[in-house]
Design an enzyme around this catalytic site. Structure first.
Site, mmCIF file in Angstrom:
data_model
loop_
_atom_site.group_PDB
_atom_site.id
_atom_site.type_symbol
_atom_site.label_atom_id
_atom_site.label_comp_id
_atom_site.label_asym_id
_atom_site.label_seq_id
_atom_site.Cartn_x
_atom_site.Cartn_y
_atom_site.Cartn_z
ATOM 1 N N SER A 311 0.827 -1.182 0.000
ATOM 2 C CA SER A 311 0.000 0.000 0.000
ATOM 3 C C SER A 311 0.875 1.250 0.000
ATOM 4 C CB SER A 311 -0.943 -0.060 1.205
ATOM 5 O OG SER A 311 -1.955 0.888 1.121
ATOM 6 N N ASP A 368 -8.675 -4.784 -6.320
ATOM 7 C CA ASP A 368 -8.246 -3.819 -5.304
ATOM 8 C C ASP A 368 -8.293 -2.414 -5.882
ATOM 9 O OD1 ASP A 368 -7.036 -2.350 -3.327
ATOM 10 O OD2 ASP A 368 -5.101 -3.395 -3.427
ATOM 11 N N HIS A 436 -7.757 -5.389 -0.418
ATOM 12 C CA HIS A 436 -6.494 -4.654 -0.320
ATOM 13 C C HIS A 436 -5.575 -5.213 0.763
ATOM 14 C CE1 HIS A 436 -3.758 -1.325 -0.736
ATOM 15 N NE2 HIS A 436 -3.923 -0.947 0.522
#
Length: 448
Positions: A311, A368, A436
């Protein structure tokens, strides 16, 4: 303060929904050289101050791991639903000691851009991806998420025991430095009364670890340096994520001849990478200092630098790789293995990465949403002309030129390994957050 009032604090528009505040975040990284221009939050109104205590942000949390075989048959597969995956205390550590890379290590680090290794995934590469993913898990597990603790935002463990206490046993690596990231956002005076997760500017974001075990060095074919970076955890990191316009890279190398634009990266990422305080150096300064020391110590032997993150950590990993290759002209091979990362920069930035020889493998879950932000994607047409005309994906031609003149046109970097959570029968009841989650990514890599 609710999600709507947060958006009122940001001077720049957002390119993803504020509902993302309920899901694991992505990291915004800052680039080398000069810091991004600091951003000052407006003075709070009575409305925002009176509701500050009600705002909460949910971050990625991970369960404790245990060692298990690299790949199991479907019949032995323990996770039948997302609920099992989410609560099982031993999801993703594995034993890759039987995989000997030897003289092929550069191939698995991307020297040939992973040609022939991704479809289907080569078993040795699978083991390497999972191994580096476990280093990112250790960064999450080591972060103090308790906002009521005086040590909020710090690392829970000392360097000597971090890997063992976060579940990574007998890796052959030893931590050499803790890393911190600092937000460049200037807080108003009312922030002193806010909870720690709102006002904390500088927090622990990851670590540098060096392979020291002789048997592991022999198995890997070289001594490996790992930089592992977690995703978004604090309020200010969230706000930096929302600063999604592109900022130029000061002191960038000369532009590619086919591109009239200058290298630019996401403003919030650049801020997190280059900002520091009187007490804390910037993440950029920490990385440069440690890499310089390691190159002086181990520069005469086969060496690799692998930067991995999830991320926000994935975005910062890309910026870190660029900075290392820019700063150290005779640096060893630098590889990025990122999980669920957002877009980082424009096409000129991508060209600079390629010119440097930086290798980037982006592991992407097509379900995602975080991997599809920020901004627009600039893609080349199937049959490009000599001047390499471009178009913005998904936009009508009549606004093409207008969009290209904005600071919202991004480009994907590196090589992509695409996975799909909805195609896996063992992951049920998935939502935006779980698509995610790093656990989902490692599960998909292990069973794809």
């Amino acid at each position: 303060m609710n999600a709507a009032s947060i958006s009122s604090l940001i001077a720049q528009p957002l390119f993803f929904p504020l509902s993302a505040l309920s899901q694991p975040t992505f990291v915004k990284m800052s680039l080398s050289m000069k810091p991004a221009r600091p951003y000052t939050l407006p003075t709070a109104t009575a409305h925002t101050t009176s509701h500050a205590q009600h705002l909460s942000i949910r971050c990625c949390t991970l369960t404790e791991p245990a060692v298990r075989p690299l790949k199991m048959s479907i019949e032995d597969q323990p996770f039948k639903t997302w609920d099992h995956l989410d609560h099982d205390p031993t999801p993703f550590l594995f034993n890759s000691k039987s995989v000997r890379l030897g003289n092929r290590w550069m191939e698995y680090q991307g020297i040939q851009n992973w040609e022939g290794l991704l479809d289907p995934i080569d078993e040795n590469l699978r083991a390497e991806i999972l191994r580096y993913g476990s280093f990112v898990e250790a960064a999450y597990r080591s972060f103090n998420f308790d906002s009521s603790s005086p040590a909020y935002g710090a690392c829970r463990y000392p360097k000597r025991t971090l890997l063992d206490r976060s579940g990574l046993y007998q890796t052959g690596y030893r931590l050499s430095r803790h890393l911190r990231a600092t937000s460049g956002i200037r807080l108003p005076s009312w922030a002193e009364m806010a909870p720690s997760w709102v006002a904390t500017k500088s927090t622990w974001i990851g670590y540098v670890a060096v392979c020291q075990d002789k048997e592991e060095i022999a198995r890997l074919g070289r001594r490996d340096v790992v930089i592992a970076l977690r995703g978004t955890a604090t309020g200010l990191e969230w706000l930096e994520n929302f600063r999604a316009t592109l900022s130029p890279l000061p002191n960038a190398p000369s532009k590619p001849t086919h591109d009239d634009s200058e290298p630019m990266v996401e403003t919030g990422f650049l801020s997190l990478y280059t900002s520091g305080t009187d007490e804390e150096p910037s993440l950029q300064e920490m990385v440069r200092e440690e890499i310089a020391r390691l190159l002086q110590t181990y520069g005469d032997e086969p060496l690799s630098i692998t930067i991995t993150g999830h991320s926000l950590g994935a975005a910062l990993a890309t910026l870190t790789a660029y900075d290392i290759k820019t700063t150290f002209k005779r640096s060893p091979m630098v590889t990025v293995m990122s999980f669920g990362g957002p877009r980082v920069g424009n096409r000129s930035f991508r060209c600079q990465l390629e010119k440097q020889g930086t290798k980037v493998l982006r592991i992407v879950n097509s379900d995602d949403l975080i991997t599809k932000v920020p901004g627009f994607v600039l893609e080349e047409e199937a049959e490009v002309s000599k001047d390499r005309n471009l178009y913005v994906a998904g936009l009508p031609n009549w606004i093409q030129k207008r969009v290209e003149d904005t600071q919202w046109v991004y480009a994907e970097v590196g090589r992509e390994l695409t996975l799909r959570s909805t195609s896996c029968p063992y992951l049920k009841s998935l939502n935006v957050a779980t698509c995610h989650d790093l656990k989902t990514y490692l599960h998909l890599v292990n069973y794809s």
